[in-house]
Design a protein around this motif. Structure first.
Motif, PDB file in Angstrom:
ATOM      1  N   TYR A 333       6.546   5.197  26.145  1.00 40.22           N
ATOM      2  CA  TYR A 333       5.342   5.614  25.196  1.00 40.22           C
ATOM      3  C   TYR A 333       5.649   5.194  23.908  1.00 40.22           C
ATOM      4  O   TYR A 333       4.586   4.652  23.193  1.00 40.22           O
ATOM      5  CB  TYR A 333       5.462   7.323  25.427  1.00 40.22           C
ATOM      6  N   TYR A 334       6.959   4.937  23.481  1.00 39.09           N
ATOM      7  CA  TYR A 334       7.068   4.568  22.155  1.00 39.09           C
ATOM      8  C   TYR A 334       6.582   3.049  21.795  1.00 39.09           C
ATOM      9  O   TYR A 334       6.120   2.997  20.904  1.00 39.09           O
ATOM     10  CB  TYR A 334       8.852   4.522  21.943  1.00 39.09           C
ATOM     11  N   LEU A 335       6.832   2.494  22.881  1.00 38.84           N
ATOM     12  CA  LEU A 335       6.310   1.058  22.849  1.00 38.84           C
ATOM     13  C   LEU A 335       4.752   0.927  22.793  1.00 38.84           C
ATOM     14  O   LEU A 335       4.317   0.171  22.174  1.00 38.84           O
ATOM     15  CB  LEU A 335       6.731   0.076  24.138  1.00 38.84           C
ATOM     16  N   MET A 336       4.325   1.831  23.564  1.00 39.02           N
ATOM     17  CA  MET A 336       2.683   1.870  23.457  1.00 39.02           C
ATOM     18  C   MET A 336       2.256   2.308  21.728  1.00 39.02           C
ATOM     19  O   MET A 336       1.515   1.641  21.258  1.00 39.02           O
ATOM     20  CB  MET A 336       2.138   2.721  24.172  1.00 39.02           C
ATOM     21  N   ALA A 337       3.116   3.368  21.310  1.00 34.64           N
ATOM     22  CA  ALA A 337       2.587   3.606  19.982  1.00 34.64           C
ATOM     23  C   ALA A 337       2.840   2.655  18.977  1.00 34.64           C
ATOM     24  O   ALA A 337       2.175   2.255  18.107  1.00 34.64           O
ATOM     25  CB  ALA A 337       3.330   4.904  19.607  1.00 34.64           C
ATOM     26  N   TYR A 338       4.140   2.188  19.242  1.00 32.32           N
ATOM     27  CA  TYR A 338       4.672   1.071  18.344  1.00 32.32           C
ATOM     28  C   TYR A 338       3.600  -0.188  18.285  1.00 32.32           C
ATOM     29  O   TYR A 338       3.309  -0.918  17.218  1.00 32.32           O
ATOM     30  CB  TYR A 338       5.914   0.588  18.715  1.00 32.32           C
ATOM     31  N   LEU A 339       2.984  -0.450  19.458  1.00 26.97           N
ATOM     32  CA  LEU A 339       2.097  -1.710  19.531  1.00 26.97           C
ATOM     33  C   LEU A 339       1.043  -1.463  18.707  1.00 26.97           C
ATOM     34  O   LEU A 339       0.755  -2.345  17.722  1.00 26.97           O
ATOM     35  CB  LEU A 339       1.670  -1.688  20.766  1.00 26.97           C
ATOM     36  N   VAL A 340       0.311  -0.497  18.651  1.00 28.53           N
ATOM     37  CA  VAL A 340      -0.805  -0.219  17.799  1.00 28.53           C
ATOM     38  C   VAL A 340      -0.423  -0.084  16.277  1.00 28.53           C
ATOM     39  O   VAL A 340      -0.891  -0.609  15.426  1.00 28.53           O
ATOM     40  CB  VAL A 340      -1.732   1.127  18.157  1.00 28.53           C
ATOM     41  N   THR A 341       0.947   0.681  16.088  1.00 29.64           N
ATOM     42  CA  THR A 341       1.084   0.881  14.822  1.00 29.64           C
ATOM     43  C   THR A 341       1.582  -0.454  14.028  1.00 29.64           C
ATOM     44  O   THR A 341       1.291  -0.757  12.847  1.00 29.64           O
ATOM     45  CB  THR A 341       2.389   1.842  14.765  1.00 29.64           C
TER      46      THR A 341
END
Lengths: 487, 502, 505
Positions: A333-341
């Protein structure tokens, strides 16, 4: 465990990869054919659209079934983890392409898109690889185009320097990793990672040897995810390479590294989890501290984001160190969030860098007055990195810290929150410059190309959605995490 | 049935988003949107207050929607006898805050938008019945607070004050988050729902370990000693409306969360640590008052006095008995209104005189009589003068203090702290408060008018409306405690049931 | 109509506040309207009090005109009002003095509206204390009266008003603090604040019940002292008196009238209503000390008054002197509870409270009359005023005699009763008080001489106008009452005596 699949379905399973190859070929042809033309923006649009099409088609036709399937002779595995990460890479690539259209030195050069696509292809393979050879191939397929991309703006000395550094570091760590792979093959006689696990547990191999192998393998992975102590390349490479490339490096490439890390650790070394969790936890701690403390002193926003990326890798590693499904889903999940961020952050740096001509933090003074929307976007991105509601980063942090606590690793969670505080400090400092400092240029508007705007809006939507409507994405993460661990 | 609480929470958020989308030059539209939102919220919160069924008690106006079912997170709102007055108080203070800020000239769009987000966050926390949701709204306030202080605050200290305030609060909330996660995993139920967790029954050792994390983490936002120093600096640095919200409402958010999550979920932990809270709260009261007395800046006096009064709230919590908790509930409301009035008046004086040095001011009663009366009323409340809301809040707290019997841990000898001693020490804070309030009021509002302020203008109609509303509430609640006490009592009864059963 | 008759006390209590609120909306420039309105409201209050007086049944034990409504039920406190003979006397005093003080305030010309507003609020505060039958309500009104008085002194007082007003309020609040703590203790131990119930419960508290590890006796002792100190500051009992000279001197004329006339009685009333009935044993034990302090007050007050050059300060010290008799009477009653001596002493004390109210108000007013004309209060600057203002001179002499305790005027009766009652009980203290009485005569006559007799100071010759009609209206009721009580004490004593004989303590 393994279901024998026919050729037809197996081809369908690697639909994303095939699509990427075809798209790369298409761009190659178009690039050659239209070399004479002056305005070649359409290359970027075609790439982006093509990636979207690939993503959609894959989602429709190439979704994994209820049980994971091992395909292509045990080289790849069609499961939720690989699928999700592939979608992630494809989205990341599409966004990077759109962001890159802002940069004049990049957007009309077909090679950029081709290299990007090939790298993405490598990443997709990395995420699905279940064989050491395949893994190595995939890693190299990912890395080599990235080396070239880092050097891409050959007129810029910094770009060249960063590319060379990246190449040297990367080559060295790849070599070490390969060395470790060879030992694994030597000890167990197989290159399939699940068989390696069996092999390691049945044959009585001295612990020291396994530890050594583990360390060697981790070198390569740690390099990919820019975790301490293999992070030294990151600040220079991020700063030197073209900003869209830095964005791609910091997000998609890192995610690929994590995918591999999760899969290999969970599948190949389950018996040694008590040891590698400690190692990973220490790496996490070190990454967080080094990244955050060094970010405090940075005056250049790109370098600051680079160090922040190192720290972010540390946070994700907490999820890995927890060695549970919950921890893994937190990391995903963190990676998904981190991608867009992070893509949004680097995207903004792209525009500001082009318009103002500098990446120094002081160049961002008065941004709020100049372009309130851009300032808000930067706010969303930085606060998401800081882990503040209502942005995506918070939920990611919640999950990884929760995973640490669930496993009784309270100290790690405390380290995490301490670092969050340090992180918030420097993110807020940047925002302070954006919102309160004045500059003489305030009246001049910030112009950006449509492609870039589309990408930014998509990223922002992502940041807020992942922060507020977590359930569907959390379910995806859990599915992926389960797939990593279930064999 | 209208979803009242959701409306109350999301109307400001929607207004904030709309305001951000408006062109920056359309000041009137921006202000009116904000005003419309807060008026609606005030009416809705008053309605909730009026229609809360005291006899039935418990949580009312319930709404629940699944949010992340896989983790047991839901959007769950409801108010009980303690949170309903706080919702009303927040509605009043936010309304007055918008009125006071009507004439903000610089970048009003961001000002009002962030103010709306802050309001949303506050209502969210008060209404939360899900631990995740509570944190969500709790930390939602971080970025509006920071930006509003650094953008619109007092130029001399706004960067320092803003960063200090934000970091302290963030520290508190992440520490509490760790505790909350421990509770989540420790309950074995895999739910964040407060009502479920309250029934979970954690073992005593678990509670003793995690109570400090949760309680102190949230109490930092409540200004507990020794983590209180963000409050004076932050409040002084902030622009008027934000000071009103910060001291008036945000500090109650912290105290309230400490109560909801700390005491109600971990009652045995509360009992074991009550001695520490008692001591710290008493220090708050006396120390805050002493430091307030020696300040030369008008606003710092009020800032420190807030620290002192929040000590009373925390004292009431620490007593863990009916009277003390009743007093805390009333004090959270009374102090919120009072300190909003204080900061509003300070802001009015500063806007016109451009100084807050007590020695430089004088005779402002002549220039702005409404503001002066507002300050006097608020001052009387802060002194605990009977006939005003402060007395009706402080009296039960002291009664509770008399009856409190917190046990010291065996490590420190295992005795008991005498509630009587605590009450006597704490009441000294009241005396000191009286002294400095009277002195400050006299120096600033009476006496001789310095030459440079002879042309100072009076306050605006909106300012008067705000002061009038706040003063009326303080006086009304002073003479008619029955308007609030029964409601708070019903809330306290459920807490006592939790404490007694534990 | 029914509502009025059943809620007469509340009406009297809140009519001044209502009037004050209405006053806020009247135009600030129409000074005459404001003054007339305030005066009218206070007169209505007075008439209502007379109505109560008429209906009051002095033979019936217990409290009359009782009203009770839930107020702060969470703390077991209710809005409980009621009067007996003692409180009725005090209420009468208050509602009588207030219109007179307002009439005297016609000489105030700046910021008339806030002045009148505060004055009316003050009246409510004072009345509330006398009417309260609930400890919390008692305390609320006790404190409520402080703030208007603080502002009256601070805003409309003389040169040293800042210091005096601050000292006044901080001293009194400090005393109130102990009172507050004691009330809290009582509430915690007994679970109620209702006085009627407390009178039954508190003295009989079982020894077994204890609070925070202390035996009941210690708790009672602490509460006793807390109450005593709070009231002692108010009365004031020597040595807690130091706030009084400053406050009385610096206050505006009408403020001093009410301050000396009524506010000091709050303290004495506190002793009577709360200390004696709730703590009979402790009162008995320490009565001797109280008597000694009373005697000290009488002597010291007189001696200090004798040494003053400021006329107003002299009258202030005379208040200490006169209140000393009240204290002596209470002390005697505390010691000899149940005997006839106690009854006599207590009668004297209550009557002295009333009388002193009249005479002190009168004296302060008359000082104010001169001050309005000469703008000084220095006795050395005065002289020979009788020649220029004969009517004023006569009035001053009459009032001074009333203050002195001349037989035929009220003061004598009350002082006599106190001395008669206290003599068998505290012979030594009473004897010493006689010395004080001697000095009372001395200072009063000295003051009269300095003001009225001797050669006229030339600078005043053309500045002194005779006492005018309005001023006469203020002082006349006081003089008449002093005379009536002097010749026909039974008019008031009947009510007081009946109340005291039924007074259980």
């Amino acid at each position: 465990m393994t279901t024998t699949v026919e050729i037809g379905p197996m081809l369908l399973a690697i639909l994303p990869e095939i699509g990427l190859v075809l798209l790369a070929a298409l761009i190659l042809v178009l690039d050659l054919v239209t070399r004479a033309r002056t305005n070649r923006n359409f290359l970027g649009w075609i790439t982006a659209t093509g990636l979207v099409v690939i993503g959609v088609l894959s989602a429709v036709f190439a979704q994994p079934g209820a049980t994971p399937a091992v395909i292509w002779g045990g080289m790849l595995r069609l499961d939720n983890a690989g699928f999700l990460f592939s979608m992630l890479f494809i989205s990341g690539a599409a966004l990077t392409v759109l962001f890159a259209m802002e940069s004049e030195s990049i957007r009309e050069r077909g090679e950029f898109y081709i290299l990007l696509l090939v790298s993405t292809l490598g990443m997709c393979l990395m995420a699905s690889a279940t064989d050491l050879v395949m893994l190595y191939l995939a890693i190299e397929t990912t890395s080599i185009p990235l080396y070239a991309l880092a050097v891409f703006v050959t007129v810029d000395q910094k770009s060249v320097e960063s590319g060379i550094k990246y190449l040297l570091f990367g080559a060295m760590s790849s070599a070490v990793m390969l060395f470790g792979f060879s030992f694994l093959y030597g000890f167990t006689g197989t290159t399939n990672i699940s068989n390696i696990a069996q092999g390691l547990s049945s044959a009585s191999i001295p612990l020291v040897a396994v530890l050594a192998v583990l360390a060697l393998v981790l070198v390569g992975f740690a390099f990919k995810i820019s975790a301490v102590p293999f992070h030294f390349w990151a600040p220079d490479v991020y700063e030197g390479s073209p900003t869209p490339v830095a964005g791609f490096l910091s997000t998609a490439s890192k995610a690929a590294g994590f995918a591999v890390l999760l899969r290999v650790m969970f599948v190949a070394f389950p018996g040694y989890s008590s040891i590698w969790t400690i190692i990973v936890a220490i790496m996490a701690t070190a990454s967080m501290f080094v990244g955050n403390l060094l970010a405090l002193t940075q005056k250049n926003l790109k370098r600051l984001l680079a160090y922040s990326s190192i720290a972010q890798a540390g946070y994700i590693l907490i999820g890995v160190a927890a060695d549970t499904q919950f921890g893994a889903s937190g990391a995903v999940y963190y990676l998904m969030a981190y991608l867009v961020t992070n893509l949004a952050a680097f995207g903004i740096v792209t525009v500001v860098g082009r318009v103002i001509g500098s990446d120094e933090i002081s160049a961002y003074a008065g941004l709020n007055r100049r372009s309130p929307g851009l300032a808000l976007a930067l706010l969303a991105a930085l606060l998401s990195l800081g882990g503040i509601q209502p942005f995506a980063g918070f939920f990611g942090k919640l999950l990884v810290f929760g995973a640490a606590i669930q496993q009784g690793m309270l100290w790690l969670a405390l380290v995490g929150i301490l670092n969050s505080i340090i992180g918030l400090y420097y993110y807020l400092t940047v925002l302070k410059v954006v919102y309160t400092y004045r500059s003489e240029e305030e009246a001049r508007p910030m112009l950006s190309v449509p492609g870039w705007k589309v990408a930014l809006v998509l990223c922002l939507v992502g940041i807020v959605t992942l922060g507020v409507v977590m359930a569907p994405f959390y379910n995806l993460s859990t599915a992926a995490a389960t797939a990593f661990g279930v064999y | 049935m209208l979803p009242f609480l959701s409306l109350i929470i999301f109307i400001p958020m929607a207004a904030g988003i709309i305001i951000l989308l408006l062109p920056a030059e359309r000041r009137e539209w921006i202000r009116r949107t904000a005003l419309a939102a807060v008026v609606l919220d005030l009416l809705l919160s008053a309605w909730v207050y009026a229609t809360y069924n005291i006899a039935a008690g418990g949580y009312q106006f319930l709404e629940q929607l699944p949010w992340v079912p896989a983790l047991g997170i839901s959007y769950h709102v409801g108010v009980d006898g303690i949170s309903t007055p706080l919702v009303l108080m927040a509605g009043v203070v936010v309304f007055c805050g918008v009125l006071i800020s009507w004439n903000v000239q610089e970048r009003p769009r961001e000002f009002f938008a962030f103010l709306m987000f802050l309001a949303s966050s506050v209502f969210g926390v008060f209404s939360s019945l899900d631990l995740f949701m509570l944190f969500f709204f709790f930390e939602l306030a971080v970025f509006p607070k920071y930006l509003m202080i650094v953008m619109y605050g007092w130029p001399k200290t706004r960067e320092y004050g803003g960063m200090k305030l934000t970091l302290y609060l963030f520290i508190g909330s992440v520490v509490a988050l760790i505790g909350a996660l421990a509770i989540y995993f420790g309950s074995g139920k895999y739910t964040f729902d407060l009502l479920e967790l309250a029934k979970a029954g954690f073992n005593v050792e678990f509670q003793k370990l995690w109570f400090p994390f949760v309680f102190l983490g949230f109490a930092i936002l409540g200004g507990i000693f020794p983590f209180h120093s963000w409050a004076p600096d932050g409040h002084v640095a902030a622009p008027t409306a934000i000071s009103m919200l910060l001291a008036g409402v945000e500090m109650k958010v912290g105290a309230f969360a400490a109560l909801r999550v700390g005491i109600e979920l971990l009652p045995e932990g509360a009992r074991s640590w009550a001695w520490l809270i008692l001591i710290l709260a008493t220090i708050n009261i006396v120390y805050g008052a002493f430091i307030a007395m020696i300040q030369s800046d008008f606003k710092y006096v009020i800032g420190f006095s807030s620290v002192s009064h929040m000590g009373l709230v925390l004292l009431g919590f620490a007593t863990l008995n009916e009277k003390g908790l009743l007093g805390s509930g009333m004090q959270m409301f009374s102090h919120g209104v009072m300190t909003a009035c204080f900061f509003a008046v300070v802001g009015m004086v500063y806007d016109r005189a451009h100084t807050r040095e007590i020695t430089k001011l004088g005779c402002f009663f002549k220039k702005m009589p409404w503001a002066a009366v507002g300050f006097i009323v608020a001052g009387l409340v802060s002194m605990g003068m009977p006939g005003f809301s402060g007395f009706n809040a402080e009296f039960p707290i002291f009664m509770g203090a008399w009856q409190a019997t917190p046990k010291l841990p065996d490590l420190l000898g295992g005795g008991q702290i005498s509630g009587a001693v605590v009450a006597i020490i704490a009441i000294m804070g009241v005396v000191i408060t009286a002294a400095y309030i009277l002195l400050v009021a006299r120096r600033v509002f009476f006496g001789d008018l310095p030459q440079e302020y002879s042309e100072v203008s009076d306050v605006t109609v909106f300012d008067k409306l705000a002061i009038g509303l706040l003063s009326a509430i303080m006086i009304g609640l002073g003479w008619l405690p029955g308007m609030m006490a029964p409601m708070v009592q019903s809330g306290v009864k459920s807490i006592l049931a939790i404490l007694g059963g534990a | 109509m029914d509502f009025i008759t059943t809620h007469l006390l509340s009406l009297i209590l809140f009519l001044p506040t209502l009037a004050a609120l209405i006053l806020l909306f009247l135009p600030g420039k129409r000074v005459k309207l404001l003054r007339g309105f305030a005066l009218g409201a206070s007169l209505i209050t007075f008439l209502l009090t007379l109505a109560i007086w008429a209906q009051f049944q002095s033979g019936t034990p217990g409290f009359q005109f009782v009203e009770q409504a839930p107020w702060y039920t969470a703390l077991s406190s209710s809005y409980h009002l009621g009067i007996d003979g003692i409180s009725l006397t005090m209420i009468l005093l208050t509602t009588l003095l207030t219109p007179l003080a307002l009439l005297a305030s016609f000489s105030v010309t700046e910021r008339v509206k806030p002045y009148l507003f505060l004055f009316l609020l003050l009246e409510t505060g004072l009345l509330g204390v006398f009417m309260a039958l609930d400890l919390l309500v008692f305390f609320v009104f006790w404190e409520v009266g402080l703030i208007p008085m603080y502002f009256l002194i601070a805003q409309w007082g003389s040169a040293n008003r800042n210091y005096a007003s601050l000292k006044f309020i901080l001293f009194t609040m400090a005393g109130s603090l102990g009172l507050l703590l004691a009330i809290q203790m009582i509430g915690v131990v007994t679970g109620t604040y209702d006085l009627v119930q407390l009178f039954k419960i508190w003295p009989n508290l079982e020894a077994a019940k204890s609070l925070f590890g202390l035996p009941v006796e210690s708790v009672k002792a602490i509460a006793f002292w807390a109450f005593v100190i709070a009231f002692a500051i108010k009365v004031p009992v020597w040595p807690f008196h130091t706030w009084l000279p400053d406050a009385h001197t610096e206050a505006p004329t009408a403020g001093s009238m009410i301050l000396a006339g009524v506010m000091l009685k709050l303290g004495a009333y506190g002793f009577l209503r709360l200390v004696l009935p709730l703590f009979p044993a402790q009162s008995h034990a320490y009565a001797g000390w109280l008597a000694a302090l009373g005697a000290l007050a009488i002597i010291m007050g007189a001696l200090s008054a004798f040494g003053q050059t400021d006329f107003k300060r002299l009258v202030a010290y005379s208040s200490i002197n006169h209140m000393g008799f009240v204290v002596l009477g209470i002390a005697a009653a505390a010691w000899a509870a149940g005997t006839q001596d106690a009854t006599l002493a207590l009668n004297g004390a209550v009557l002295q409270m009333f009388n002193h109210g009249l005479s002190a108000a009168g004296m302060f007013f008359l000082v104010g009359v001169i001050y309005d004309r000469t703008h000084t209060r220095n006795l050395n600057d005065f002289g020979g005023f009788y020649a220029v203002m004969p009517i004023y001179g006569s009035v001053l002499i009459f009032t001074a005699m009333g203050s002195l305790g001349l037989p035929g005027l009220g003061g004598f009766v009350s002082e006599f009763l106190v001395v008669r009652g206290a003599w068998p009980v505290f012979t030594a203290a009473t004897a010493l008080s006689m010395i004080g009485l001697f000095f009372t005569g001395a200072y009063m006559l000295k003051a009269l001489k300095q003001v009225l007799h001797g050669p006229v100071n030339e600078k005043w010759r053309h500045h002194l106008s005779e006492i005018n009609v309005r001023e006469l209206f203020v002082i006349s009721p006081l003089m008449v009452l002093m005379l009536v009580i002097g010749f026909w004490p039974a008019s008031l004593l009947e009510v007081i005596n009946r109340a005291i004989t039924m007074f259980k303590f």
